[in-house]
Design an enzyme around this catalytic site. Structure first.
Site, PDB file in Angstrom:
ATOM      1  CE  LYS A 297       9.296  48.278 -18.448  1.00  0.00           C
ATOM      2  NZ  LYS A 297       9.938  47.639 -17.287  1.00  0.00           N
TER       3      LYS A 297
ATOM      4  NE  ARG B  52       9.574  51.830  -7.355  1.00  0.00           N
ATOM      5  CZ  ARG B  52      10.505  50.917  -7.167  1.00  0.00           C
ATOM      6  NH1 ARG B  52      11.359  51.018  -6.175  1.00  0.00           N
ATOM      7  NH2 ARG B  52      10.589  49.864  -7.963  1.00  0.00           N
TER       8      ARG B  52
END
Ligand code: BES
Ligand code: ZN
Ligand code: ZN
Length: 508
Positions: A284, A358
């Site tokens: 990130k 996920r």
């Protein structure tokens, strides 16, 4: 901890530092507490006129009553809006404004009276619950590390709240106050967990919190699945995320199974519990990473919700799941292009190591179904930044494989004023998750609809179990105060899950 007492409504002996009086628009001189402060009614009217206070929702007026015959040092009138138009939502907003004003005054002891509830559909119990819930939530201050040495003065908290009730409703009010207190405590606990620095709130720390909870609440048991056992169970997607971290991953199962539980229902609550998300090799930006201690907010919500559900003794079996791990980078970290096995047997190609949530949810949901035997599923996850483009930081997205079940979740959220909105699960969006390498890939690529492709990735792991996925990426942590939520961790989802468990325990 806030203590509640219930003196009688018109007891002249009641003394208080600050009395909160809810008044309807343009009709504020009378009310159920008239007897307590009648000597100052004339001056209130005048003061209100000067200040422009007319009882509109969210207005407040701080009044200094004449000392003689008045039981309160100060009276805080708070507007309820037009009489006849009061709703639970407007009541919550009014109470939020009132308690915020009291907080600014650094009042530690306050009193609040019943309001006329006829025709509102709000019971005395629910009013008292709402008072305690919002008093507790507004009373929250962030669990910071400021010191006296650094010039910090300790915050004041409301230590005692007197709830002035009449005889007929005192028992109901007492029940409501207790429920509200438990719910606010749960929300504040979730906020604390989210606000803790990532160096403190590690997977091990979450496991310790779950263990402490099970020790505190005898009706809750805990099972910790460590890496080796998780490997045997085939939870390789979860473990792949953990590979790049020096912090040990741990899969946490909390079970509340009361003897009087409704038969045939096991509510499974799965909370994303990535205690820090660097993005992994798909790292990130500094800005994007800054608040990623909040990536376990789903876990915080399910952990605190199950405790409140147990404390409220709701007659329903509930299981909470947290696949706790960091998403970090070292020489062993998983990489884009890796192909992973999952507990459910489906294979997954890693398209982006930052789409780790996920992967952890896939195995957590498989465990909940296969080992936990849950019949109804809700997962709560800070899953996609794309959510912010849809609902900003105001509401969360809801995704499902079962419209009827989603309606129950939406109703529960509506009943506690947490904003949820149903999002598309169109089969046509599934192709974003296709790859030549495996059954699924973990991003929708450049296809778009990032929050939906994430939900569609999880869907096959939920199979035919009624499942709702709540993407709380926008609401779990805010850079601003919002309603009764402080800046920082919000505890979003906690109250919806409690209300859902209550409704499900009552449904036939
Ligand atoms: N934890 C983030 C999502 C997030 C973003 C939560 C902002 C709270 C605030 C999640 O793991 C993530 O990084 N998702 C990626 C997915 C993408 C790589 C497909 C995202 O949203 O960019
Ligand atoms: Zn991520
Ligand atoms: Zn994440």
């Amino acid at each position: 901890m806030m203590k509640f007492t219930l003196p009688k409504l018109n007891a002249s002996g009641v003394k208080t530092r600050l009395l909160l009086v809810g008044v309807f628009e343009k009709n504020f001189a009378t009310g159920p507490v008239a007897g307590l402060n009648s000597s100052c009614e004339g001056s209130v009217a005048l003061h209100a006129q000067v200040e422009g206070f007319d009882g509109k929702a969210e207005q407040t007026l701080l009044h200094f009553p004449n000392a003689k015959g008045v039981a309160a040092q100060q009276v805080l009138y708070f507007g309820l809006g037009e009489s006849g138009k009061l709703t639970l939502t407007s009541l919550r907003e009014a109470l939020t404004a009132a308690f915020k004003r009291a907080k600014q005054l650094k009042v530690t002891e306050l009193s609040i009276a019943q309001i006329p509830l006829d025709g509102t559909g709000i019971s005395a119990e629910l009013y008292a619950q709402t008072v305690a819930e919002y008093a507790g939530m507004v009373d929250y201050t962030i669990n910071h590390f400021k010191t006296a040495k650094g010039g910090h003065k300790p915050e004041t908290h409301v230590t005692s709240l007197q709830f002035l009730a009449d005889d007929e409703t005192a028992a109901d009010s007492k029940r409501g106050l207790e429920a509200g207190r438990l719910i606010a405590t749960a929300v504040n606990r979730a906020r604390d967990l989210v606000n803790l620095p990532p160096g403190v709130c590690t997977p091990t720390y979450l496991a310790e919190q779950a263990t402490a909870l099970a020790r505190r609440r005898w009706s809750i048991t805990v099972r910790l699945v460590q890496r080796d056992e998780a490997k045997k169970l085939g939870m390789h997607a979860f473990l792949a995320v953990a590979k790049g971290s020096d912090q040990k991953p741990v899969f946490i199962e909390l079970t509340y199974a009361p003897k009087n539980a409704v038969p045939g229902k096991v509510l499974g609550l799965v909370g994303k519990s990535v205690t820090f998300d660097t993005g992994g090799y798909d790292i990130k930006s500094a800005d994007g990473m800054l608040t990623m201690k909040c990536d376990m907010a789903g876990g915080a919500a399910v952990l605190s919700a199950i405790e409140a559900i147990a404390a409220l003794k709701l007659p329903i079996t509930v299981k909470a799941y947290m696949a706790a791990t960091e998403n970090c980078i070292n020489g062993k970290a998983y990489k884009p292009g890796d192909v992973l096995q999952t507990m459910a047997g489906l294979t997954v190609a890693v398209d982006n190591t930052d789409a780790e949530g996920r992967l952890t949810l896939a195995d957590a949901i498989a465990f909940a179904r296969e080992v936990g035997g849950v019949t109804h599923l809700v997962d709560v996850a800070t899953l996609t930044g794309a959510m912010l483009g849809t609902t900003a930081d105001v509401g969360a997205g809801s995704f499902t494989n079962n419209g009827a079940w989603q309606n129950e979740v939406l109703a529960a959220a509506g009943s506690v004023d947490e904003l949820l909105w149903p999002m598309p699960m169109w089969p046509q969006l599934k192709k974003g998750n296709n790859t030549p390498m495996a059954d699924l890939k973990n991003t929708g690529g450049k296809f778009g609809a990032g929050s939906s492709t994430a939900a569609l990735f999880i869907a096959p792991f939920a199979g035919d179990t009624p499942w709702v996925h709540l993407d709380i990426a926008g609401t779990a942590y805010r850079g601003r105060e919002f309603g009764a939520d402080p800046e920082g961790g919000t505890g979003f989802g906690t109250r919806t899950l409690i209300a859902l468990a209550k409704n499900l325990s009552e449904a036939k």
